[in-house]
Structure formats: structure tokens, C-alpha cells
Scaffold this motif. Sequence first.
Motif, PDB file in Angstrom:
ATOM      1  N   LEU A  95       0.849  -1.188   0.000  1.00 19.32           N
ATOM      2  CA  LEU A  95       0.000   0.000   0.000  1.00 19.32           C
ATOM      3  C   LEU A  95       0.884   1.238   0.000  1.00 19.32           C
ATOM      4  N   LYS A  96       0.509   2.235  -0.771  1.00 18.61           N
ATOM      5  CA  LYS A  96       1.277   3.492  -0.849  1.00 18.61           C
ATOM      6  C   LYS A  96       0.541   4.560  -0.053  1.00 18.61           C
ATOM      7  N   ARG A  97       1.284   5.192   0.874  1.00 17.50           N
ATOM      8  CA  ARG A  97       0.732   6.296   1.663  1.00 17.50           C
ATOM      9  C   ARG A  97       1.639   7.505   1.494  1.00 17.50           C
ATOM     10  N   TYR A  98       1.012   8.648   1.361  1.00 17.02           N
ATOM     11  CA  TYR A  98       1.783   9.876   1.216  1.00 17.02           C
ATOM     12  C   TYR A  98       2.275  10.332   2.575  1.00 17.02           C
ATOM     13  N   ASP A  99       3.577  10.333   2.763  1.00 17.18           N
ATOM     14  CA  ASP A  99       4.213  10.767   4.012  1.00 17.18           C
ATOM     15  C   ASP A  99       5.637  11.209   3.680  1.00 17.18           C
ATOM     16  N   PRO A 100       5.783  12.414   3.149  1.00 15.88           N
ATOM     17  CA  PRO A 100       7.115  12.850   2.692  1.00 15.88           C
ATOM     18  C   PRO A 100       8.150  12.963   3.808  1.00 15.88           C
ATOM     19  N   GLY A 101       7.745  13.044   5.074  1.00 18.93           N
ATOM     20  CA  GLY A 101       8.687  13.150   6.178  1.00 18.93           C
ATOM     21  C   GLY A 101       9.208  11.801   6.666  1.00 18.93           C
TER      22      GLY A 101
END
Length: 155
Positions: A95-101
Amino acid sequence: MNLFGLMETSGSAMQAERMRAEVVAANMANAETTRTESGGPYRRQHVVFAANQADEGFVHSLSSASQPASLSREDTEPAGGVHIAQVIEDGAPPLKRYDPGHPDAGPDGYVAYPDINPLTEMVDLMGATRAYGLNSSAVQAEKGMITSALDIARS
């Protein structure tokens, strides 16, 4: 099948279900693991059961069945129960989750997480627990039957 063969069958099922519960626990523990030794996110594991097969063929079993009743046929009986054939990895994409940090984020800011649904894992765990308990009850009932048979033989 003799009485002790029934215990071995239930015992092998209990071992297999214990392993299934351990794999489910590992899946739950690694539900948020984004980096493994292989570099990617953790992959969900599945346990594959297989039936224990008899060592001898049908012809040998048929010929041994004609032995006199006074001879023991324990070792010619077909093996019962199950064993773990293999533990396989789920082929579902992460699963891909947006979390640039996040330290494991890609250049686009998305982090790959394992495709593990806690609800599915809990259902698998309940199934393993229930099957383990039923096999345990079968062993207890069998022990009671053996004890009753011994009491009858004594009197």
C-alpha cells in the motif's frame, strides 16, 4: 486406526494451528514495517497445510489387512493429520501512503506499507484458535475413552 493414532492426528493438527497463529501474530506485529532486510516493506505470510500421506501403497495395506488379529498393525496404518507444507509470501502489492517526512519515503513522497488488514488477521487468528481448541477437546475426549476402557478391563 488405533486410539493413539487418533491422538497423533489431533496432535499434528494442533502443531499446525499453533504455527498458523504464530504467523498471524508476526503479520500483525509487522503491519507497519516499511523496511526489511531485503529492502522493501514486510510481506504478509500465509501458512499452507497438507495432509500427511501414508508411507506404504494400497497393495501393501491390503495385504497387511489379511494378517491375523493378534498381530499389531500400527505401523501399517495410513498416517493421518496435517503438516505445514510451506509458508508463502502474499503477492499483493504494498500500500502506498503519502508521508514525505518518513525516512523510507520515495522521491514522490510515498511510503510503501505492507498490505495487511488487521480484521483479516484477527479472523485468521480466531480460526486457528478455534481449531486448536477443538483438537484439544478431541484429545481430552480420547483420553477419557482410554481411561474408561482401562477401567472396564480392570473390572
